[in-house]
Write a protein that holds these residues in place. Sequence first.
Motif, PDB file in Angstrom:
ATOM      1  N   ARG A 194      98.387 -54.485 -90.187  1.00  0.00           N
ATOM      2  CA  ARG A 194      96.999 -54.361 -89.729  1.00  0.00           C
ATOM      3  C   ARG A 194      96.082 -55.005 -90.765  1.00  0.00           C
ATOM      4  O   ARG A 194      96.163 -54.690 -91.941  1.00  0.00           O
ATOM      5  CB  ARG A 194      96.622 -52.906 -89.516  1.00  0.00           C
ATOM      6  CG  ARG A 194      97.327 -52.315 -88.316  1.00  0.00           C
ATOM      7  CD  ARG A 194      96.666 -51.031 -87.878  1.00  0.00           C
ATOM      8  NE  ARG A 194      97.345 -50.505 -86.715  1.00  0.00           N
ATOM      9  CZ  ARG A 194      96.945 -50.729 -85.468  1.00  0.00           C
ATOM     10  NH1 ARG A 194      95.881 -51.441 -85.246  1.00  0.00           N
ATOM     11  NH2 ARG A 194      97.605 -50.227 -84.453  1.00  0.00           N
ATOM     12  N   CYS A 233     102.526 -49.857 -81.009  1.00  0.00           N
ATOM     13  CA  CYS A 233     102.125 -48.468 -80.793  1.00  0.00           C
ATOM     14  C   CYS A 233     103.327 -47.525 -80.842  1.00  0.00           C
ATOM     15  O   CYS A 233     103.277 -46.472 -81.468  1.00  0.00           O
ATOM     16  CB  CYS A 233     101.419 -48.368 -79.444  1.00  0.00           C
ATOM     17  SG  CYS A 233     100.459 -46.883 -79.250  1.00  0.00           S
ATOM     18  N   LEU A 234     104.407 -47.911 -80.175  1.00  0.00           N
ATOM     19  CA  LEU A 234     105.587 -47.057 -80.090  1.00  0.00           C
ATOM     20  C   LEU A 234     106.567 -47.293 -81.235  1.00  0.00           C
ATOM     21  O   LEU A 234     107.527 -46.534 -81.389  1.00  0.00           O
ATOM     22  CB  LEU A 234     106.310 -47.284 -78.757  1.00  0.00           C
ATOM     23  CG  LEU A 234     105.502 -46.974 -77.494  1.00  0.00           C
ATOM     24  CD1 LEU A 234     106.310 -47.294 -76.254  1.00  0.00           C
ATOM     25  CD2 LEU A 234     105.050 -45.528 -77.490  1.00  0.00           C
ATOM     26  N   GLU A 235     106.329 -48.341 -82.027  1.00  0.00           N
ATOM     27  CA  GLU A 235     107.201 -48.709 -83.139  1.00  0.00           C
ATOM     28  C   GLU A 235     108.650 -48.840 -82.690  1.00  0.00           C
ATOM     29  O   GLU A 235     109.573 -48.367 -83.346  1.00  0.00           O
ATOM     30  CB  GLU A 235     107.075 -47.709 -84.277  1.00  0.00           C
ATOM     31  CG  GLU A 235     105.699 -47.659 -84.889  1.00  0.00           C
ATOM     32  CD  GLU A 235     105.589 -46.697 -86.046  1.00  0.00           C
ATOM     33  OE1 GLU A 235     106.548 -45.942 -86.301  1.00  0.00           O
ATOM     34  OE2 GLU A 235     104.534 -46.704 -86.699  1.00  0.00           O
ATOM     35  N   ARG A 272     101.664 -55.209 -78.204  1.00  0.00           N
ATOM     36  CA  ARG A 272     100.835 -54.043 -78.540  1.00  0.00           C
ATOM     37  C   ARG A 272     101.618 -52.745 -78.317  1.00  0.00           C
ATOM     38  O   ARG A 272     101.498 -51.799 -79.100  1.00  0.00           O
ATOM     39  CB  ARG A 272      99.561 -54.055 -77.708  1.00  0.00           C
ATOM     40  CG  ARG A 272      98.620 -55.175 -78.078  1.00  0.00           C
ATOM     41  CD  ARG A 272      97.317 -55.090 -77.283  1.00  0.00           C
ATOM     42  NE  ARG A 272      96.623 -56.344 -77.355  1.00  0.00           N
ATOM     43  CZ  ARG A 272      96.540 -57.241 -76.367  1.00  0.00           C
ATOM     44  NH1 ARG A 272      97.084 -56.988 -75.191  1.00  0.00           N
ATOM     45  NH2 ARG A 272      95.910 -58.373 -76.537  1.00  0.00           N
ATOM     46  N   THR A 273     102.430 -52.717 -77.276  1.00  0.00           N
ATOM     47  CA  THR A 273     103.266 -51.548 -77.002  1.00  0.00           C
ATOM     48  C   THR A 273     104.298 -51.378 -78.109  1.00  0.00           C
ATOM     49  O   THR A 273     104.536 -50.257 -78.584  1.00  0.00           O
ATOM     50  CB  THR A 273     103.952 -51.677 -75.639  1.00  0.00           C
ATOM     51  OG1 THR A 273     102.953 -51.791 -74.629  1.00  0.00           O
ATOM     52  CG2 THR A 273     104.835 -50.480 -75.343  1.00  0.00           C
ATOM     53  N   GLN A 322     100.391 -57.595 -74.262  1.00  0.00           N
ATOM     54  CA  GLN A 322     100.462 -56.147 -74.114  1.00  0.00           C
ATOM     55  C   GLN A 322     101.836 -55.613 -74.522  1.00  0.00           C
ATOM     56  O   GLN A 322     101.947 -54.498 -75.027  1.00  0.00           O
ATOM     57  CB  GLN A 322     100.124 -55.723 -72.684  1.00  0.00           C
ATOM     58  CG  GLN A 322      99.956 -54.229 -72.531  1.00  0.00           C
ATOM     59  CD  GLN A 322      98.866 -53.659 -73.439  1.00  0.00           C
ATOM     60  OE1 GLN A 322      97.824 -54.266 -73.627  1.00  0.00           O
ATOM     61  NE2 GLN A 322      99.123 -52.501 -74.017  1.00  0.00           N
TER      62      GLN A 322
END
Length: 70
Positions: free
Chosen positions: A51, A41-43, A37-38, A34
């Motif tokens: 991707r 998402c937040l770069e 993944r964060t 996770q």
Amino acid sequence: MQTAALQQFPPLESVSRPTVDTAAAAYYLNRRPQTLRTWACLENGPLRPVRINGRLAWKVSDLMRVLGVA
């Protein structure tokens, strides 16, 4: 669903594919999936994923760079 603790990952130096999935990348970085993944998402993490068919993939070369593995 298997957890990373139950999965067996080869040493990073022996990975021959150009990318690994999030579970493997998290294992090598000693982080939770996770967290990666964060970062995606937040770069705002030390790595940027690519991707592939809508899934996150982490470049082995970037993992080795961050970990200082030659």
